[in-house]
Each structure stands twice: as structure tokens, then as C-alpha cells.
Design a protein around this motif. Structure first.
Motif, PDB file in Angstrom:
ATOM      1  N   ALA A 145     -62.150 -67.255  53.184  1.00  0.00           N
ATOM      2  CA  ALA A 145     -61.679 -68.287  54.113  1.00  0.00           C
ATOM      3  C   ALA A 145     -62.764 -69.298  54.443  1.00  0.00           C
ATOM      4  N   ALA A 146     -63.990 -68.807  54.716  1.00  0.00           N
ATOM      5  CA  ALA A 146     -65.066 -69.710  55.130  1.00  0.00           C
ATOM      6  C   ALA A 146     -65.442 -70.682  54.024  1.00  0.00           C
ATOM      7  N   SER A 180     -56.888 -64.541  54.250  1.00  0.00           N
ATOM      8  CA  SER A 180     -57.906 -63.661  53.678  1.00  0.00           C
ATOM      9  C   SER A 180     -57.658 -62.197  54.024  1.00  0.00           C
ATOM     10  N   ARG A 181     -56.738 -61.917  54.951  1.00  0.00           N
ATOM     11  CA  ARG A 181     -56.447 -60.545  55.361  1.00  0.00           C
ATOM     12  C   ARG A 181     -55.264 -59.955  54.588  1.00  0.00           C
ATOM     13  N   ARG A 214     -62.123 -63.100  65.913  1.00  0.00           N
ATOM     14  CA  ARG A 214     -61.307 -62.047  65.311  1.00  0.00           C
ATOM     15  C   ARG A 214     -62.128 -60.969  64.605  1.00  0.00           C
ATOM     16  N   ASP A 215     -63.244 -61.361  63.993  1.00  0.00           N
ATOM     17  CA  ASP A 215     -64.025 -60.403  63.204  1.00  0.00           C
ATOM     18  C   ASP A 215     -65.397 -60.095  63.792  1.00  0.00           C
ATOM     19  N   THR A 271     -55.569 -69.999  57.908  1.00  0.00           N
ATOM     20  CA  THR A 271     -56.497 -69.837  56.786  1.00  0.00           C
ATOM     21  C   THR A 271     -57.218 -68.497  56.868  1.00  0.00           C
ATOM     22  N   HIS A 272     -57.675 -68.145  58.050  1.00  0.00           N
ATOM     23  CA  HIS A 272     -58.332 -66.846  58.228  1.00  0.00           C
ATOM     24  C   HIS A 272     -57.346 -65.718  57.930  1.00  0.00           C
ATOM     25  N   THR A 288     -62.803 -72.700  61.776  1.00  0.00           N
ATOM     26  CA  THR A 288     -62.588 -71.419  61.097  1.00  0.00           C
ATOM     27  C   THR A 288     -63.719 -70.448  61.400  1.00  0.00           C
ATOM     28  N   GLN A 289     -64.944 -70.960  61.475  1.00  0.00           N
ATOM     29  CA  GLN A 289     -66.076 -70.105  61.836  1.00  0.00           C
ATOM     30  C   GLN A 289     -65.882 -69.516  63.241  1.00  0.00           C
ATOM     31  N   ARG A 323     -63.298 -66.767  63.072  1.00  0.00           N
ATOM     32  CA  ARG A 323     -63.908 -65.536  62.533  1.00  0.00           C
ATOM     33  C   ARG A 323     -64.731 -64.831  63.605  1.00  0.00           C
TER      34      ARG A 323
END
Length: 324
Positions: A245-246, A171-172, A114-115, A167-168, A107-108, A111
Motif C-alpha cells: 500500500a505504501a 493490502s489486507r 491501524r498497524d 488502499t490500506h 496512507t502513512q 498505517r
């Protein structure tokens, strides 16, 4: 407050830790894709009924984001569940659970892509250490056991990546309730699973289960639908919205612990190398999570205190208030 919110992802991961042995026992009677499809057809029907009862027909609209909803549903529901069930045909439940525990680190990385939130090098180091532990469990410390890593490991890498993106994505969707996000993505994922399952049956790659087979796995199916699919996924998405998410992904570390306990109760006796590998994986993941949390706490502490503006009225964002 955060400890209360933590109950949601905690319930989800404990449910999933039990799910791997449950599904493994059901795969002796029903093919992986058919089992997954049957599970989510039932689960999605329950979710749709709940959503309509609570939020009405308007909640079925994708809100201008149909492509994103479909993509996340296919990756999160179809991708993770189908690949996991297929992987259970190539590896033991405790091995599959260890792969699932790498979700926080994956997930990290999602992120980062994507972010633009780049993980620290120490996190990447811990991720490699965790994979070494997974390798020890699967191969039992023997080089001739590397072949066991093949199909099951590759399938689980894809499954974990799909769940990390899902999962990420949760959060959006802060303007949506967890029930709405879960249901609409489940509809998309279930449609994809149903199409794939029908194609596989027609092509002869698997066999449509007989009524006797479905009756034989009814207890496992009931757990997988009601607890692991409906309640657990709702709890998970609620935790993602309330914790982020994190932070929610950190709880995935408990999945292999739960699975190992269940397997031990059922009579499995892990060898010394497996225990070392499991301990190494869990220790590396927990250490990575502690690093992540300490960095987040430092960042919050160092954040400047906003200066109050008194010459104009305050503006309240209703979406932010609801999200809290």
C-alpha cells in the motif's frame, strides 16, 4: 520485477489525472451524485461480468468478511468518488488533484493507526509543507482567497482519507485476486451511492438527469467508466498487492502533474504563485516518499538472514506463493 509491477499504479494515476478535468466538464449537465452513481452502476456491471467469467459464482462470497468489504467499499468508492465530484463544484480540477496527491502521506497515517507503523517526524513535516503548497494554489497567495479553501478543501480531505483507508485495506486481502477485491467493494460502494442518489432525488436536493443530459456527457462517462473506474481501479489494486500500500500510494504524486498538463493544454494559464505552490506540494511529497523508501531499504538491509533448518522438511505457504 518491481519496475514491471510499477506499471499498474502508474497507469491508474495517469488515468485519474485526466479524469478530474473530464468529470468537471460533465458536471455542467449532470449533478455530482447522479453522475457518480451512473458511472459506477455501469462500471460495477462490467466488473461483475469479468469476475463471473474468470472466477465463477464462488468469488462473489465475502469469505467471512462482509462487514469489512462493505465498509471499504463505502469509504473507497462511495466516499472518495462522491466527495471528489462534489468538491469539483467548489474548486478547479488542478486544485482537487493536488489534494489527491496527499494520499501517500495520509496512507502513512492510516498505517500508523491501524498497524502501529509510526511515521517519522520528518514525514509529518513534509505533509505540512505539502498542505502549504496546496493552500498557495487554492488561494493564489491572497488572504482573501482563503474562503475558496472551505467546502472544496474539506470535501477533498474526507475523500483522500476514504481512499487511503481503502488502499490500506486492499493490502489486507492478499488471498483475493485484485479483480475480486475491486468488484465486491465496488458492489458495496455502488449500492450506497444508489441509495443516496435516490434519496437526494426524492428530497429535491438534485434532479434526475434527462436522457439528453446523459447523451451529452456520454464521452466523459465512457472515459470515467471504462478507463478511470474499471481499468484504473483494477490496475491500482493489482499494484497495491504487488508493491504494498505504501509504495503504490507514492504514485499519487503524479496526479496533479497530469491534471496541470491537461488543463494547460486546454488553455489554462496558471499564475506564478500557483506554480510555486504546486512545485512546493510536489517537492514535499516526493521528498517524503524518498525518505520512506530509503528507510524501507535500510530496514530490509539490516534484517537478519534466516538460518536454514535441515532436520525437518520445509513447509510452503501456498497463499504466499500465489501472492508473489
Amino acid at each position: 520485477m518491481r519496475s514491471r509491477h510499477a506499471a499498474f499504479p502508474l497507469f491508474a494515476v495517469l488515468s485519474w489525472g485526466v479524469m478530474f478535468p473530464v468529470l468537471a466538464s460533465a458536471l455542467t449537465r449532470v449533478d455530482a451524485l447522479n453522475l457518480t452513481t451512473a458511472r459506477y452502476v455501469l462500471a460495477t456491471a462490467i466488473l461483475l461480468a469479468l469476475l463471473l467469467a474468470r472466477e465463477g459464482l464462488a468469488a462473489l462470497r465475502a469469505g467471512g468478511r462482509p462487514v469489512e468489504v462493505v465498509a471499504l467499499g463505502v469509504l473507497g468508492f462511495a466516499g472518495f468518488n462522491v466527495l471528489t465530484n462534489l468538491a469539483l463544484g467548489h474548486a478547479a480540477p488542478q486544485q482537487i488533484a493536488l489534494f489527491a496527491a496527499t494520499t501517500p502521506l495520509v496512507t502513512q497515517l492510516v498505517r500508523w493507526v491501524r498497524d502501529g507503523v509510526r511515521p517519522r517526524p520528518v514525514l509529518l513535516g513534509f505533509s505540512l509543507l505539502a498542505l502549504v503548497g496546496v493552500g498557495l494554489v487554492i488561494t493564489r497567495g491572497r488572504l482573501d482567497g482563503l474562503g475558496q479553501f472551505g467546502a472544496g478543501g474539506l470535501l477533498m480531505i474526507g475523500a483522500v482519507l476514504g481512499w487511503a483507508v481503502y488502499t490500506h485495506g486492499a493490502s489486507r486481502f492478499t488471498g483475493w485476486s485484485p479483480l475480486r477485491y475491486t468488484t465486491l467493494t465496488a458492489v458495496a460502494g455502488t449500492a450506497a451511492m444508489l441509495a443516496a442518489s435516490l434519496a437526494a432525488d426524492l428530497a429535491g436536493w438534485q434532479h434526475l438527469p434527462a436522457a439528453a443530459d446523459l447523451v451529452a456527457v456520454a464521452p466523459q462517462l465512457a472515459y470515467a467508466v471504462i478507463v478511470a473506474a474499471v481499468l484504473a481501479v483494477l490496475a491500482w489494486n493489482t499494484g497495491v498487492q504487488r508493491l504494498g500500500a505504501a509504495d503504490a500510494a507514492l504514485f499519487m504524486n503524479l496526479v496533479p502533474v497530469t491534471t496541470f498538463v491537461v488543463q494547460t493544454v486546454r488553455g489554462y494559464r496558471p499564475g506564478a504563485v500557483e506554480l510555486v505552490g504546486a512545485a512546493l506540494t510536489i517537492a514535499a511529497l516526493v521528498a517524503a516518499n524518498l525518505v520512506t523508501r530509503s528507510r524501507a531499504a535500510t530496514t530490509r538491509a539490516a534484517a537478519p538472514v534466516p538460518v536454514a533448518v535441515t532436520d525437518r522438511p520445509a513447509v510452503v505457504d501456498p497463499i504466499a506463493v500465489v501472492a508473489r
